[in-house]
Enzyme design. Sequence first.
Site, PDB file in Angstrom:
ATOM      1  N   ARG A  47       0.701  -0.792  -0.118  1.00 59.11           N
ATOM      2  CA  ARG A  47       0.201  -0.785   0.018  1.00 59.11           C
ATOM      3  C   ARG A  47       0.585   1.685  -0.157  1.00 59.11           C
ATOM      4  NH1 ARG A  47      -1.016   4.737   2.081  1.00 59.11           N
ATOM      5  NH2 ARG A  47      -1.004   4.162   4.395  1.00 59.11           N
ATOM      6  N   GLU A  48       1.279   1.444   1.011  1.00 51.60           N
ATOM      7  CA  GLU A  48       2.096   2.508   1.290  1.00 51.60           C
ATOM      8  C   GLU A  48       3.638   2.213   0.074  1.00 51.60           C
ATOM      9  OE1 GLU A  48       2.335   5.596   3.738  1.00 51.60           O
ATOM     10  OE2 GLU A  48       3.819   6.338   1.758  1.00 51.60           O
ATOM     11  N   HIS A 107      -6.805   0.353   2.554  1.00 51.08           N
ATOM     12  CA  HIS A 107      -6.364   1.173   3.364  1.00 51.08           C
ATOM     13  C   HIS A 107      -7.383   2.198   2.614  1.00 51.08           C
ATOM     14  CE1 HIS A 107      -4.269   5.144   4.378  1.00 51.08           C
ATOM     15  NE2 HIS A 107      -4.061   4.440   4.986  1.00 51.08           N
ATOM     16  N   ARG A 167      -9.633   0.129  11.626  1.00 47.34           N
ATOM     17  CA  ARG A 167      -8.482   1.370  11.934  1.00 47.34           C
ATOM     18  C   ARG A 167      -9.337   2.441  11.511  1.00 47.34           C
ATOM     19  NH1 ARG A 167      -3.601   3.024   9.108  1.00 47.34           N
ATOM     20  NH2 ARG A 167      -5.511   4.558   8.533  1.00 47.34           N
ATOM     21  N   THR A 201       2.722  11.925   8.656  1.00 53.95           N
ATOM     22  CA  THR A 201       2.348  11.907   7.479  1.00 53.95           C
ATOM     23  C   THR A 201       3.998  12.419   6.853  1.00 53.95           C
ATOM     24  OG1 THR A 201      -0.106  12.185   7.605  1.00 53.95           O
ATOM     25  CG2 THR A 201       1.317  12.620   5.258  1.00 53.95           C
ATOM     26  N   HIS A 325      39.590  -2.492  16.442  1.00 58.01           N
ATOM     27  CA  HIS A 325      38.303  -2.674  16.458  1.00 58.01           C
ATOM     28  C   HIS A 325      38.019  -4.056  15.882  1.00 58.01           C
ATOM     29  CE1 HIS A 325      35.052   0.707  15.449  1.00 58.01           C
ATOM     30  NE2 HIS A 325      36.589   0.826  16.146  1.00 58.01           N
TER      31      HIS A 325
HETATM   32  C1  AKG Z   1      -0.205   8.894   5.608  1.00 54.67           C
HETATM   33  O1  AKG Z   1      -0.542   9.558   6.186  1.00 54.67           O
HETATM   34  O2  AKG Z   1       1.000   9.094   5.324  1.00 54.67           O
HETATM   35  C2  AKG Z   1      -0.500   8.006   5.272  1.00 54.67           C
HETATM   36  O3  AKG Z   1      -0.036   7.607   4.580  1.00 54.67           O
HETATM   37  C3  AKG Z   1      -1.982   7.085   5.879  1.00 54.67           C
HETATM   38  C4  AKG Z   1      -1.670   6.822   7.557  1.00 54.67           C
HETATM   39  C5  AKG Z   1      -2.831   6.031   7.508  1.00 54.67           C
HETATM   40  O4  AKG Z   1      -3.944   5.081   7.463  1.00 54.67           O
HETATM   41  O5  AKG Z   1      -2.596   5.939   8.702  1.00 54.67           O
END
Ligand code: AKG
Length: 422
Positions: A47-48, A107, A167, A201, A325
Amino acid sequence: TASADIKLPSAIPAPRHSPATKGNPYQAVGDFVSNVSRFKIIESTLREGEQFANAFFDTEMKIKIAKALDDFGVDYIELTSPAASEQSRKDCEAICKLGLKAKILTHIRCTMDDARIAVETGVDGLDVVIGTSHLLREYSHGKDMEYITKSAIEVINFIKSKGLEVRFSSEDSFRSDLVDLLSLYRAVDKVGVNRVGVADTVGCATPRQVYDLVRTLRGVVSCDIEIHLHDDTGCAIANAYCALEAGATHIDTSVLGIGERNGITSLGGLMSRMIVADREYVTKKYKLHTLKDLEDLVAEAVQVNTPFNNPITGFCAFTHKAGIHAKAILNNPSTYEIIDPADFGMTRYVHFASRLTGWNAVKTRVGQLGLSMTDDQVKLVTQKIKALADVRPIAIDDADSIIRTFHLSLAATGNEQVSSEE
Ligand code: AKG
């Protein structure tokens, strides 16, 4: 090279952290909110990570990555919203059908339209997000806190009515008004959200700010707390640790940290931090020796190299160079290593081909090459290696050939006579 690896016994005493620290009642009281010994990972490479500049994952690659993450032992795998595109929706369904051990999340924006699409995909849960900072309220979605709270409750109730985990997260939490934020989290906690999420973010938060916000939130909600941390100012791993100390239960990661801009807390980086905090928890729960293959898979998929200083798998993560070392490492690896490379299926390397090389490293190399020399002879050949390395960078092969040539000359002259005084 593999042939240059100096393998040593993996005898690193394990540093231990325990929330109920034995024999220290004061520390036990101070640490009762800490989750460093019982955290969960929400893995967001799919996702991210899909938001990383170079990322394009086709279905086959998503499945490969999802299976590898599952094999590694992550608790959750987070997928791109099925509302993003038709293929994203189909991929979400395909991954749900794999029957993985990890729970599958997707998400979504905090809208009923997104929620309706997502609940039909077969996911175990939904991660709902909406911006709460004044910047995002003004320049992104244009909604006020009253609207946000109302729609959050509607979406959460809908998802719960479908029997799914939910969530709720505030985007840009660290630039949001604290009173607004806490009221919103309290409202969603009251309607039975499973987790609230805090998101840095833009990567602006310091460890202390993270600790303070999460610790405050821990006193306001009774549900779990997830944290999502961007790495714009290099604090993503430290912030994740502080969040756990303050009572966060779930950490968002991606492989190699890939994500929007320069990404989020990396899975491997988090493992390096957490194994030092609680080796037993981390080694029992996660298949650490698969980390390198997992990172290689993702690195290749998004066409990047693993950074040289990547925790654990960077090419020099377990390389020791300076003479003092090397000597100490050869005697006891704990002197200059906080992590045992063997826990990750990696090996340490003691460099013996530089102007900083000491004779102890060369002695070990002589042994690896199957040669025999006295300590005085090793000291002499070390001087030769250092003399050449003072003139130009030398390769392992260069150092090896100096050692071999020197050894041959010993045989020709009768090696017992050679001493470091000559
Ligand atoms: C961000 O805020 O950078 C996101 O990618 C969303 C984060 C989230 O859903 O907690």
